[in-house]
Design a protein around this motif. Structure first.
Motif, short mmCIF file in Angstrom:
data_model
loop_
_atom_site.label_atom_id
_atom_site.label_comp_id
_atom_site.label_asym_id
_atom_site.label_seq_id
_atom_site.Cartn_x
_atom_site.Cartn_y
_atom_site.Cartn_z
N PHE A 30 0.81 -1.21 0.00
CA PHE A 30 0.00 0.00 0.00
C PHE A 30 0.85 1.26 0.00
O PHE A 30 0.33 2.35 -0.12
CB PHE A 30 -0.99 0.02 1.19
N HIS A 31 2.17 1.11 0.14
CA HIS A 31 3.05 2.27 0.08
C HIS A 31 4.41 1.85 -0.46
O HIS A 31 5.02 0.92 0.03
CB HIS A 31 3.23 2.85 1.49
N ILE A 32 4.87 2.56 -1.49
CA ILE A 32 6.18 2.30 -2.10
C ILE A 32 6.88 3.65 -2.21
O ILE A 32 6.31 4.62 -2.72
CB ILE A 32 6.04 1.65 -3.49
N PHE A 33 8.12 3.72 -1.70
CA PHE A 33 8.86 4.97 -1.80
C PHE A 33 10.36 4.68 -1.90
O PHE A 33 10.82 3.60 -1.53
CB PHE A 33 8.57 5.91 -0.63
N TYR A 34 11.10 5.66 -2.43
CA TYR A 34 12.54 5.50 -2.65
C TYR A 34 13.33 5.75 -1.37
O TYR A 34 12.89 6.46 -0.48
CB TYR A 34 13.02 6.46 -3.73
N GLY A 35 14.50 5.15 -1.31
CA GLY A 35 15.41 5.33 -0.20
C GLY A 35 15.52 4.08 0.64
O GLY A 35 14.80 3.11 0.45
N LYS A 36 16.46 4.10 1.57
CA LYS A 36 16.67 2.97 2.49
C LYS A 36 15.64 3.01 3.61
O LYS A 36 14.99 4.02 3.83
CB LYS A 36 18.08 3.04 3.09
N ASP A 37 15.55 1.88 4.33
CA ASP A 37 14.62 1.84 5.46
C ASP A 37 15.31 2.33 6.73
O ASP A 37 15.57 1.58 7.65
CB ASP A 37 14.01 0.45 5.64
N ASN A 38 15.61 3.64 6.75
CA ASN A 38 16.18 4.25 7.95
C ASN A 38 15.11 5.14 8.60
O ASN A 38 14.06 5.41 8.03
CB ASN A 38 17.46 5.04 7.64
N ARG A 39 15.38 5.57 9.80
CA ARG A 39 14.38 6.30 10.60
C ARG A 39 13.91 7.58 9.91
O ARG A 39 12.71 7.88 9.86
CB ARG A 39 14.98 6.62 11.97
N VAL A 40 14.81 8.36 9.34
CA VAL A 40 14.46 9.63 8.72
C VAL A 40 13.56 9.40 7.50
O VAL A 40 12.54 10.08 7.33
CB VAL A 40 15.73 10.42 8.33
N ASN A 41 13.92 8.45 6.65
CA ASN A 41 13.13 8.18 5.46
C ASN A 41 11.73 7.66 5.81
O ASN A 41 10.74 8.06 5.20
CB ASN A 41 13.86 7.18 4.55
N LEU A 42 11.65 6.78 6.80
CA LEU A 42 10.34 6.27 7.21
C LEU A 42 9.49 7.38 7.82
O LEU A 42 8.30 7.48 7.54
CB LEU A 42 10.50 5.12 8.20
N GLU A 43 10.08 8.23 8.64
CA GLU A 43 9.34 9.34 9.24
C GLU A 43 8.85 10.32 8.18
O GLU A 43 7.73 10.82 8.24
CB GLU A 43 10.22 10.07 10.26
N THR A 44 9.67 10.56 7.16
CA THR A 44 9.30 11.47 6.10
C THR A 44 8.14 10.94 5.27
O THR A 44 7.25 11.69 4.89
CB THR A 44 10.51 11.73 5.17
N ASN A 45 8.14 9.65 4.98
CA ASN A 45 7.14 9.09 4.09
C ASN A 45 5.92 8.49 4.80
O ASN A 45 4.81 8.60 4.30
CB ASN A 45 7.78 8.01 3.20
N ILE A 46 6.13 7.83 5.94
CA ILE A 46 5.03 7.16 6.62
C ILE A 46 4.47 8.00 7.76
O ILE A 46 3.27 8.04 7.98
CB ILE A 46 5.49 5.77 7.14
N GLY A 47 5.34 8.70 8.49
CA GLY A 47 4.89 9.53 9.60
C GLY A 47 4.39 10.87 9.09
O GLY A 47 4.25 11.10 7.89
N ASP A 48 4.13 11.77 10.02
CA ASP A 48 3.67 13.09 9.62
C ASP A 48 4.83 14.04 9.35
O ASP A 48 4.62 15.19 8.98
CB ASP A 48 2.74 13.69 10.68
N GLY A 49 6.07 13.56 9.53
CA GLY A 49 7.24 14.37 9.26
C GLY A 49 7.73 15.16 10.46
O GLY A 49 8.76 15.81 10.41
N HIS A 50 6.96 15.12 11.56
CA HIS A 50 7.33 15.89 12.76
C HIS A 50 7.33 15.03 14.01
O HIS A 50 7.22 15.54 15.12
CB HIS A 50 6.36 17.05 12.95
#
Length: 190
Positions: A103-123
């Motif tokens: 249900f979600h595909i995005f570029y980058g590695k599975d690190n905390r910053v990338n997951l927070e940017t794409n899956i979280g609200d960014g804050h």
């Protein structure tokens, strides 16, 4: 075109266009920071037609995340698969890739910053996945289980990594490194 065997290029393109229009209408894809996502609730409604034998409420779903490489580019795929016992009665396997629904595909590695940017609200707050899962748990009594490979779970569950000797004391796979060999946490005893 070979009659009765292969459709013409024009027929195939028309078929693809109609599927794309249906996909956009039903699943409502949205752009994220570096990828695309679809509505989890709508995906599960569509899967209800495939898994018609499942009860309407109280279903068990596995949320799985993993980083993969497609065309030499790191990509994170986050999806669901059903883990009800009824799967086995229907001859389906829990770990079958045919029954994994991203249900979600995005570029980058599975690190905390990338997951927070794409899956979280960014804050640092709850993102759309947490809100969708909470809604499904409250309204339909569904259960969700977070799974993934070690780097994905490390990034989701802890900022500094997981381990018996870290501050959180949580160690899902009991993995250790050469540097911490022989160390014992005073709190956990691990």
């Amino acid at each position: 075109k070979i009659p009765f065997l292969f459709a013409s290029r024009k027929e195939v393109d028309l078929c693809k266009l109609s599927y794309k229009d249906e996909f956009e209408t039903v699943l409502c894809p949205e752009r994220t920071a570096t990828g695309w996502r679809i509505c989890i609730r709508r995906l599960l409604e569509c899967l209800a037609f495939l898994y018609y034998w499942l009860p309407k409420s109280g279903q068990n779903w596995k949320l799985y995340g993993d980083s993969r490489t497609y065309v030499r580019k790191a990509t994170v795929m986050f999806g669901v698969s059903n883990v009800d016992n009824d799967q086995l009665l229907q001859g389906l396997q829990y770990h079958s890739t045919k029954h994994f629904w991203p249900f979600h595909i995005f570029y980058g590695k599975d690190n905390r910053v990338n997951l927070e940017t794409n899956i979280g609200d960014g804050h640092g707050g709850p993102g759309y996945v947490e809100k969708s899962v909470s809604e499904l748990q409250n309204n339909f009594d569904h259960c969700f289980y977070l799974t993934g490979d070690s780097p994905f779970l490390d990034a989701v569950l802890a900022d500094s990594g997981l381990g018996g000797t870290t501050n959180d004391g949580y160690n899902i796979y009991m993995h250790d490194h050469k540097d911490s060999k022989g160390d014992v946490s005073a709190e956990t005893g691990l």
